[in-house]
Write a protein that holds these residues in place. Sequence first.
Motif: not given
Length: 299
Positions: A185-205
């Motif tokens: 659960f912990g590693v999955g949750a950490a990568n979920a946060m990372t993926a969301i930040s990647g999605a936001l990064f793509a929308q910014i740029f």
Amino acid sequence: MSLYEILGTLETGFIFGIVALGAYLTFQVLDFPDLTIEGSFPLGAAVAATLMVGGDWNPWLATLAGGVAGFAAGFLTALLNVRFKILHILAGILVAISLYSINLRIMSGPNKPLLQVDSVFDSFDWVGLPGYIINPIILGVIVLVFKLALDAFLSTGWGISMRAAGANPAMAEANGVNVGNMKLFGVGAANAMTAISGALFAQIFGASDAYMGIGVIIIGLASVIVGMSVLPSRTIFLATLACVIGATLYRFAVALALNADFLGFQASDVQVITAVLVMIALIAKQSGSLRKIFGKRGS
């Protein structure tokens, strides 16, 4: 630095603040060196961009879908380690390498431009402020929500069990904690946060790219190390705050180095600057520890 550059740096710092919170969860809480985020960061961007462009999805739902994909990637890494006893670092490398090809498949190419589609930031056009002002505010609120949510989770019984599993797995197992499930659960949750930040990064740029995950692991670690050096703490609230502060300070340090003409740095030197900053933070932290030891011996 101009106001525009300062706000742009703050904007990027908040995005990577979410990555830093994920790195804190794996490296500090679970003691699980996870390299999956090199692949889950562009995975979140690829999934969100593809759904927004090809599926006409709502940007918020597309970003959430990217987070779900990131959770699956982190879960797979932990599964390889927990169930099949593959070394955690090797498991992360294997999944990250696989995600590179998967991201190319998802986007049907090396990148996916976000042209003429609404992003999550367009939802706030009614405010009437220009994007370079409103975007950092939105991202600041988002990273604050993630920080407080992580604080609340780590204070629950499940979160305390996860902290125990990372601190002393044998003792946690003896007290009935399923360490394997905590890692899943912990590693999955950490990568979920990372993926969301990647999605936001793509929308910014304005685009997602298969190569945008290169160096993200270093950025996450640098943010945690710098933050912990600036704001050392034994409480969860201050530790997660230090991660966000560390991400922001890291981005400002990089921006200042690139803008200092006498140093002669170029945009391609970002990784070198990052490595130097991490080394300085580690040396400073180690020097502080040595001073404490010598101080105690002297007394």
